[in-house]
Design a protein around this motif. Structure first.
Motif, PDB file in Angstrom:
ATOM      1  N   ALA A 127      45.000  55.280  31.552  1.00 55.38           N
ATOM      2  CA  ALA A 127      46.232  55.372  30.778  1.00 55.38           C
ATOM      3  C   ALA A 127      46.202  56.527  29.790  1.00 55.38           C
ATOM      4  CB  ALA A 127      46.489  54.057  30.044  1.00 55.38           C
ATOM      5  N   ASP A 128      44.993  56.920  29.341  1.00 56.89           N
ATOM      6  CA  ASP A 128      44.896  58.031  28.391  1.00 56.89           C
ATOM      7  C   ASP A 128      44.872  59.390  29.083  1.00 56.89           C
ATOM      8  OD1 ASP A 128      42.346  58.209  29.462  1.00 56.89           O
ATOM      9  OD2 ASP A 128      41.290  57.632  27.630  1.00 56.89           O
ATOM     10  N   GLY A 129      45.050  59.407  30.398  1.00 59.29           N
ATOM     11  CA  GLY A 129      45.084  60.659  31.147  1.00 59.29           C
ATOM     12  C   GLY A 129      43.763  61.078  31.747  1.00 59.29           C
ATOM     13  N   THR A 130      42.689  60.355  31.456  1.00 57.36           N
ATOM     14  CA  THR A 130      41.375  60.680  32.015  1.00 57.36           C
ATOM     15  C   THR A 130      41.374  60.465  33.524  1.00 57.36           C
ATOM     16  OG1 THR A 130      40.290  60.004  29.961  1.00 57.36           O
ATOM     17  CG2 THR A 130      38.901  60.172  31.919  1.00 57.36           C
ATOM     18  N   TYR A 131      40.761  61.406  34.230  1.00 56.70           N
ATOM     19  CA  TYR A 131      40.660  61.304  35.685  1.00 56.70           C
ATOM     20  C   TYR A 131      39.826  60.095  36.066  1.00 56.70           C
ATOM     21  CZ  TYR A 131      39.139  62.657  40.423  1.00 56.70           C
ATOM     22  OH  TYR A 131      38.850  62.686  41.774  1.00 56.70           O
ATOM     23  N   GLY A 132      40.318  59.303  37.003  1.00 56.90           N
ATOM     24  CA  GLY A 132      39.634  58.075  37.398  1.00 56.90           C
ATOM     25  C   GLY A 132      38.933  58.151  38.731  1.00 56.90           C
ATOM     26  N   GLY A 133      38.654  59.364  39.217  1.00 58.28           N
ATOM     27  CA  GLY A 133      37.962  59.487  40.493  1.00 58.28           C
ATOM     28  C   GLY A 133      38.840  59.028  41.645  1.00 58.28           C
ATOM     29  N   ASN A 134      38.252  58.944  42.826  1.00 61.41           N
ATOM     30  CA  ASN A 134      38.987  58.490  43.999  1.00 61.41           C
ATOM     31  C   ASN A 134      38.975  56.966  44.080  1.00 61.41           C
ATOM     32  OD1 ASN A 134      39.682  61.055  45.101  1.00 61.41           O
ATOM     33  ND2 ASN A 134      37.546  61.299  45.733  1.00 61.41           N
ATOM     34  N   PRO A 135      40.094  56.341  44.424  1.00 63.37           N
ATOM     35  CA  PRO A 135      40.144  54.885  44.522  1.00 63.37           C
ATOM     36  C   PRO A 135      39.330  54.383  45.698  1.00 63.37           C
ATOM     37  CG  PRO A 135      42.147  55.828  45.406  1.00 63.37           C
ATOM     38  CD  PRO A 135      41.371  56.966  44.809  1.00 63.37           C
ATOM     39  N   GLY A 136      38.955  53.120  45.650  1.00 63.22           N
ATOM     40  CA  GLY A 136      38.164  52.553  46.736  1.00 63.22           C
ATOM     41  C   GLY A 136      38.385  51.069  46.881  1.00 63.22           C
ATOM     42  N   GLY A 137      37.667  50.496  47.809  1.00 59.04           N
ATOM     43  CA  GLY A 137      37.623  49.053  47.999  1.00 59.04           C
ATOM     44  C   GLY A 137      36.170  48.638  48.105  1.00 59.04           C
ATOM     45  N   PHE A 138      35.942  47.338  48.228  1.00 63.01           N
ATOM     46  CA  PHE A 138      34.579  46.829  48.302  1.00 63.01           C
ATOM     47  C   PHE A 138      34.413  45.892  49.501  1.00 63.01           C
ATOM     48  CE2 PHE A 138      35.341  47.549  43.746  1.00 63.01           C
ATOM     49  CZ  PHE A 138      34.255  48.355  43.411  1.00 63.01           C
ATOM     50  N   VAL A 139      33.333  46.092  50.231  1.00 61.90           N
ATOM     51  CA  VAL A 139      32.899  45.102  51.217  1.00 61.90           C
ATOM     52  C   VAL A 139      31.669  44.422  50.630  1.00 61.90           C
ATOM     53  CG1 VAL A 139      31.990  44.705  53.540  1.00 61.90           C
ATOM     54  CG2 VAL A 139      33.792  46.406  53.175  1.00 61.90           C
ATOM     55  N   ILE A 140      31.751  43.109  50.455  1.00 61.14           N
ATOM     56  CA  ILE A 140      30.645  42.353  49.875  1.00 61.14           C
ATOM     57  C   ILE A 140      30.047  41.464  50.950  1.00 61.14           C
ATOM     58  CG2 ILE A 140      29.947  40.696  48.113  1.00 61.14           C
ATOM     59  CD1 ILE A 140      32.348  41.568  46.447  1.00 61.14           C
ATOM     60  N   GLU A 141      28.787  41.689  51.237  1.00 65.00           N
ATOM     61  CA  GLU A 141      28.059  40.849  52.183  1.00 65.00           C
ATOM     62  C   GLU A 141      27.160  39.907  51.388  1.00 65.00           C
ATOM     63  OE1 GLU A 141      25.965  42.935  55.196  1.00 65.00           O
ATOM     64  OE2 GLU A 141      27.721  44.058  55.900  1.00 65.00           O
ATOM     65  N   GLY A 142      27.563  38.638  51.338  1.00 63.83           N
ATOM     66  CA  GLY A 142      26.755  37.651  50.652  1.00 63.83           C
ATOM     67  C   GLY A 142      25.756  37.022  51.602  1.00 63.83           C
ATOM     68  N   GLU A 143      24.983  36.095  51.092  1.00 65.16           N
ATOM     69  CA  GLU A 143      23.980  35.428  51.928  1.00 65.16           C
ATOM     70  C   GLU A 143      24.636  34.609  53.029  1.00 65.16           C
ATOM     71  OE1 GLU A 143      20.386  32.141  51.419  1.00 65.16           O
ATOM     72  OE2 GLU A 143      21.082  33.280  49.674  1.00 65.16           O
ATOM     73  N   ARG A 144      25.842  34.073  52.730  1.00 63.08           N
ATOM     74  CA  ARG A 144      26.515  33.205  53.700  1.00 63.08           C
ATOM     75  C   ARG A 144      27.891  33.708  54.133  1.00 63.08           C
ATOM     76  NH1 ARG A 144      23.547  30.207  50.257  1.00 63.08           N
ATOM     77  NH2 ARG A 144      25.162  30.248  48.651  1.00 63.08           N
ATOM     78  N   LYS A 145      28.598  34.464  53.272  1.00 62.79           N
ATOM     79  CA  LYS A 145      29.961  34.893  53.571  1.00 62.79           C
ATOM     80  C   LYS A 145      30.157  36.364  53.240  1.00 62.79           C
ATOM     81  CE  LYS A 145      31.326  30.758  54.796  1.00 62.79           C
ATOM     82  NZ  LYS A 145      31.736  30.422  56.177  1.00 62.79           N
ATOM     83  N   ASN A 146      31.048  37.004  54.020  1.00 62.21           N
ATOM     84  CA  ASN A 146      31.351  38.418  53.826  1.00 62.21           C
ATOM     85  C   ASN A 146      32.842  38.597  53.557  1.00 62.21           C
ATOM     86  OD1 ASN A 146      28.645  38.931  54.602  1.00 62.21           O
ATOM     87  ND2 ASN A 146      29.246  39.067  56.752  1.00 62.21           N
TER      88      ASN A 146
END
Length: 225
Positions: free
Chosen positions: A114-133
């Motif tokens: 919001a202050d105008g600082t560059y926030g890099g490229n957006p992304g998503g996350f893939v989380i692989e847990g012990e039992r569920k992904n």
């Protein structure tokens, strides 16, 4: 794995005794006024990008909980310069955390504080847990890069934006579920304000007609995988 919807694109994830918050935009959201951020636990805060409707409560929660902020290098640097602990990532990279393996994947959007600082490229996350992904898409358009995800991870749940205008809408989210090869979808980034209001029944019907399950949780409601 327990997943709680806190409105807009904000999520709580519990893996055993580890608490994770994703894109905490809660206190400014009138629809989430019954959620008290001072009661939320957070060992980690995952941020898909820097827009205010995804980071508004980061500093208040991280200051209270000492949560580790996980995001792209630019966002982590921004918060590190304010004294917060962070773990920087970038596209295609992954890291083994105590709650599972996290891969930072592509999203097509924009990213700036919001202050105008560059926030890099957006992304998503893939989380692989012990039992569920799970796949947390973040704010994104439909992209062929999603087809890469099932090459390395079999998903139990895809969390996709469905509000349209700023992100994918329902129809593109249907295609995204095909791309990531996951028929169980949790919709988010909808209804918070006028631009992204959706017809819930129509959205669910479109998924049902394709033999898929679209879940639209009430704010504060949880599911368990």
């Amino acid at each position: 794995m327990k997943i709680t919807f806190y409105g807009h694109a904000s999520l709580g994830i519990e893996v055993d005794d580890i608490s994770i918050l994703v894109d905490p935009f809660i206190s400014p959201n009138e629809k989430a006024s019954h959620i008290n951020i001072n009661t939320l636990k957070a060992d980690y805060i995952l941020l898909t990008h820097a827009h205010e409707d995804h980071v508004a409560d980061v500093e208040a929660i991280a200051k209270r909980t000492n949560a580790v902020i996980v995001s792209n290098a630019e966002i982590v640097t921004y918060y590190s310069n304010k004294g917060f602990e962070g773990h920087p990532m970038n596209h295609g990279g992954q890291w083994d955390f105590e709650f599972g393996t996290v891969k930072y994947v592509n999203a097509i959007h924009s990213s700036g504080f919001a202050d105008g600082t560059y926030g890099g490229n957006p992304g998503g996350f893939v989380i692989e847990g012990e039992r569920k992904n799970i796949y947390i898409a973040g704010d994104t358009a439909l992209t062929f890069d999603m087809k890469l995800i099932p090459l390395h991870t079999k998903l139990d749940l895809a969390i996709l934006p469905i509000g349209d205008n700023f992100t994918m809408g329902v129809d593109d989210a249907l295609l995204a579920s095909d791309f990531v090869e996951c028929d169980k979808v949790l919709g988010y980034h909808f209804d918070t304000f006028g631009y992204i209001e959706i017809d819930h029944e129509e959205a669910k019907r479109k998924f049902f007609d394709k033999n898929k399950d679209l879940m639209l949780l009430e704010i504060g409601e949880s599911i368990e995988l």
